[in-house]
Design a protein around this motif. Structure first.
Motif, mmCIF file in Angstrom:
data_model
loop_
_atom_site.group_PDB
_atom_site.id
_atom_site.type_symbol
_atom_site.label_atom_id
_atom_site.label_comp_id
_atom_site.label_asym_id
_atom_site.label_seq_id
_atom_site.Cartn_x
_atom_site.Cartn_y
_atom_site.Cartn_z
ATOM 1 N N ARG A 7 0.838 -1.212 0.000
ATOM 2 C CA ARG A 7 0.000 0.000 0.000
ATOM 3 C C ARG A 7 0.869 1.258 0.000
ATOM 4 N N LYS A 8 1.937 1.252 0.781
ATOM 5 C CA LYS A 8 2.843 2.401 0.828
ATOM 6 C C LYS A 8 3.484 2.614 -0.544
ATOM 7 N N PHE A 9 3.874 1.513 -1.156
ATOM 8 C CA PHE A 9 4.518 1.535 -2.471
ATOM 9 C C PHE A 9 3.597 2.168 -3.512
ATOM 10 N N GLY A 10 2.306 1.811 -3.483
ATOM 11 C CA GLY A 10 1.387 2.296 -4.519
ATOM 12 C C GLY A 10 0.672 3.581 -4.152
ATOM 13 N N HIS A 11 0.858 4.042 -2.923
ATOM 14 C CA HIS A 11 0.009 5.081 -2.360
ATOM 15 C C HIS A 11 -0.094 6.353 -3.191
ATOM 16 N N ASP A 12 1.056 6.868 -3.609
ATOM 17 C CA ASP A 12 1.030 8.179 -4.264
ATOM 18 C C ASP A 12 0.398 8.125 -5.648
ATOM 19 N N GLY A 66 -2.255 6.128 -6.122
ATOM 20 C CA GLY A 66 -3.601 5.613 -5.877
ATOM 21 C C GLY A 66 -3.726 4.115 -6.109
ATOM 22 N N ARG A 67 -2.611 3.391 -6.053
ATOM 23 C CA ARG A 67 -2.661 1.931 -6.249
ATOM 24 C C ARG A 67 -2.607 1.244 -4.886
ATOM 25 N N PHE A 68 -3.384 0.206 -4.724
ATOM 26 C CA PHE A 68 -3.458 -0.433 -3.402
ATOM 27 C C PHE A 68 -3.732 -1.933 -3.479
ATOM 28 N N GLU A 69 -4.086 -2.415 -4.655
ATOM 29 C CA GLU A 69 -4.592 -3.780 -4.773
ATOM 30 C C GLU A 69 -3.458 -4.817 -4.788
ATOM 31 N N VAL A 70 -3.723 -5.944 -4.123
ATOM 32 C CA VAL A 70 -2.776 -7.072 -4.134
ATOM 33 C C VAL A 70 -3.493 -8.265 -4.756
ATOM 34 N N ILE A 71 -2.915 -8.832 -5.800
ATOM 35 C CA ILE A 71 -3.527 -10.013 -6.431
ATOM 36 C C ILE A 71 -2.832 -11.261 -5.897
ATOM 37 N N THR A 72 -3.620 -12.218 -5.460
ATOM 38 C CA THR A 72 -3.084 -13.471 -4.907
ATOM 39 C C THR A 72 -3.703 -14.645 -5.668
ATOM 40 N N ALA A 73 -3.320 -15.851 -5.280
ATOM 41 C CA ALA A 73 -3.756 -17.039 -6.030
ATOM 42 C C ALA A 73 -4.922 -17.747 -5.340
ATOM 43 N N LEU A 74 -5.750 -18.374 -6.137
ATOM 44 C CA LEU A 74 -6.763 -19.279 -5.595
ATOM 45 C C LEU A 74 -6.044 -20.437 -4.895
ATOM 46 N N ASN A 75 -6.670 -20.940 -3.848
ATOM 47 C CA ASN A 75 -6.093 -22.029 -3.034
ATOM 48 C C ASN A 75 -4.880 -21.612 -2.222
ATOM 49 N N GLY A 79 -9.337 -4.682 -1.497
ATOM 50 C CA GLY A 79 -8.044 -4.571 -2.164
ATOM 51 C C GLY A 79 -7.356 -5.893 -2.436
ATOM 52 N N PHE A 80 -8.104 -7.006 -2.358
ATOM 53 C CA PHE A 80 -7.498 -8.307 -2.685
ATOM 54 C C PHE A 80 -8.366 -9.010 -3.721
ATOM 55 N N ARG A 81 -7.707 -9.586 -4.719
ATOM 56 C CA ARG A 81 -8.412 -10.409 -5.706
ATOM 57 C C ARG A 81 -7.594 -11.658 -5.952
ATOM 58 N N HIS A 82 -8.253 -12.718 -6.416
ATOM 59 C CA HIS A 82 -7.571 -14.010 -6.606
ATOM 60 C C HIS A 82 -7.693 -14.507 -8.029
ATOM 61 N N VAL A 83 -6.637 -15.148 -8.501
ATOM 62 C CA VAL A 83 -6.641 -15.760 -9.837
ATOM 63 C C VAL A 83 -6.070 -17.173 -9.710
ATOM 64 N N PRO A 84 -6.346 -18.049 -10.688
ATOM 65 C CA PRO A 84 -5.789 -19.412 -10.608
ATOM 66 C C PRO A 84 -4.251 -19.385 -10.524
ATOM 67 N N ILE A 113 -4.585 -7.763 -13.779
ATOM 68 C CA ILE A 113 -3.949 -6.514 -13.332
ATOM 69 C C ILE A 113 -4.787 -5.313 -13.758
ATOM 70 N N SER A 114 -5.043 -4.421 -12.792
ATOM 71 C CA SER A 114 -5.848 -3.229 -13.060
ATOM 72 C C SER A 114 -5.001 -1.996 -12.743
ATOM 73 N N PRO A 115 -5.498 -0.793 -13.084
ATOM 74 C CA PRO A 115 -4.727 0.406 -12.746
ATOM 75 C C PRO A 115 -4.504 0.560 -11.238
ATOM 76 N N ALA A 116 -5.317 -0.169 -10.420
ATOM 77 C CA ALA A 116 -5.177 -0.055 -8.962
ATOM 78 C C ALA A 116 -4.191 -1.062 -8.381
#
Ligand SMILES: *Cc1c(COP(=O)(O)O)cnc(C)c1O
Length: 428
Positions: A130-135, A137-146, A174-179, A190-193
């Motif tokens: 979040r600190k890295f993306g803050h300025d 406006g990016r905050f999202e972390v994508i993680t894996a299913l399972n 701010g979290f989404r999952h992909v296979p 991946i989104s602009p956030a």
């Protein structure tokens, strides 16, 4: 002299029922526990209070790196506790500085932050993202299913398993999952956030599934192109369990370009403290000062006592060449499990993992497990327990072996006999 405080009633040997009822009356029932009341251990052996001995191939879920009651940890605890148990992070002390130096030299140029558990180490990585993306406006972390990243609110939001989130809505945003192992899916998500990607090098709770070399290299490239942090959860698969300090080092061995791979952040815990609660994250050099003074902290993190234990474990792993042992004894164990899978295909469907992080996947329709109730993984584990071996079930069909890094061949041979006896009894 008369006792001023009454003595608590003595816990009578064999009194399984009494101890279990203490739990039933006084402990929040958030765990499905096995019917075992454990008493003491030594190396990879553990005894319950009835005096029954077990081989411990669960290792406290990849925690007891040196086994039970290792003299080196006892000595480190005694020696350090005579000097300093705790000081606030307002001050400097040698054990934290030395442990950070040791971890940096095992990973690469960067810095460490110390926490007390795996979930907390991951929380630190989320704050870093979040600190890295803050300025921007990016905050999202994508993680894996399972995936599995811990049980705090943010960690369950990060975890790609519905059953862990259920009942605790609303989720931390701010979290989404992909296979997992699907580079195209990650690319598309991946989104602009988006600020970061977080994956396990080998999914543990998900069923011992290693990342492929192409996935790791592809994610690195993707993160470089899109200016994202590549974060790795090494809580379960790290700390020499695979034969190398971090799982990606093992997975990428001999792969062209593999030696240049490095993530931007890594979380650690479990075997780091061998049973003493300590967690940590490492962050790569260009981002190492993002979490500046006052932005993150914890009272106990990196205490003299915890760091002294972690340093001692690293020293023993080095001196006793336990990384090599994890690799070789793990390979011997895996070969034995593969033979069982060949001999009993109706019971063991596949064998997975590397080093001291192994699993068997049970066949779907074992007739002895027909009917409702507990999962096949739990029922198989119960049979292993009865036969004298501890293991860790996960998902519905998977039984994991996450033993101490100093497990030896003789113990593996004994363990394989027990696993075969249980497997054969189900094959009929
Ligand atoms: C166990 C685990 C965690 C959580 O660690 P805790 O110390 O229980 O908070 C996080 N990630 C992975 C991959 C784990 O296996």
């Amino acid at each position: 002299m008369k006792e001023l405080v009454p003595q608590p009633p003595a816990i009578v040997r064999n009194d399984v029922i009494e101890i279990q009822s203490l739990f039933q009356q006084n402990v929040v029932p958030s765990y499905g526990r096995f019917d075992l009341v454990l008493s003491h251990g030594s190396g990879s052996q553990i005894w319950d209070i009835t005096g029954k001995r077990y081989l411990d191939f669960g290792g406290g879920i990849a925690v007891t790196a040196l086994g039970h009651a290792p003299p080196a940890i006892t000595e480190a605890l005694i020696e350090q506790s005579r000097k300093l148990v705790h000081v606030s992070n307002f001050y400097y002390h040698a054990p934290q500085g030395r442990l950070a130096q040791a971890l940096v030299s095992l990973i690469g140029p960067g810095k460490c932050f110390f926490a007390n558990s795996g979930a907390e180490a991951n929380e630190g990585l989320f704050k870093l993202a979040r600190k890295f993306g803050h300025d921007e406006g990016r905050f999202e972390v994508i993680t894996a299913l399972n995936s599995f990243h811990g049980r705090t609110l943010a960690a369950i939001a990060a975890t790609g398993q519905e059953k862990i989130k259920k009942g605790f809505e609303p989720a931390v945003p701010g979290f989404r999952h992909v296979p997992y192992n699907d580079l195209a899916a990650m690319h598309a998500a991946i989104s602009p956030a988006t600020a970061a990607i977080l994956i396990e090098g080998i999914q543990g709770e998900g069923g011992v599934t290693p990342a492929t070399p192409e996935y790791l290299l592809g994610l690195r490239q993707l993160c470089d192109e899109k200016k994202l942090l590549l974060l790795m959860d090494g809580v379960q698969c790290g700390h020499f369990r695979t034969g190398r300090f971090q799982s990606y080092q093992r997975i990428l061995e001999g792969v062209p370009g593999g030696d240049k791979f490095i993530p931007d952040g890594i979380s650690m815990a479990k075997s780091l403290g061998g049973g003493f609660p300590i967690g940590a994250f490492w962050v790569r050099q260009p981002y190492a000062d993002l979490l500046s003074a006052g932005t993150h902290g914890t009272t106990y993190g990196g205490s003299p006592l915890g760091c002294a234990v972690a340093l001692k474990i690293l020293e023993v792993i080095h001196r006793e060449k336990l990384a090599d042992n994890a690799r070789q004894t793990g390979a011997f164990f895996k070969a034995g499990l593969e033979q069982l899978a060949q001999k009993y295909p109706g019971v063991i469907q596949t064998v997975r993992g590397v080093g001291m992080m192994l699993a068997i996947e049970l066949a779907p329709n074992i007739s002895a497990f027909a009917g409702e109730g507990k999962t096949a993984a739990v029922r198989f584990t119960n049979l292993l327990h009865a036969a004298g071996l501890l293991a860790i079930p996960t998902a519905t069909q998977i039984v994991r072996f996450l033993p101490a890094l100093n497990l030896h061949r003789g113990e593996v041979e004994e363990g394989l006999k027990i696993i075969e006896s249980v497997t054969a009894s189900l094959a009929g």
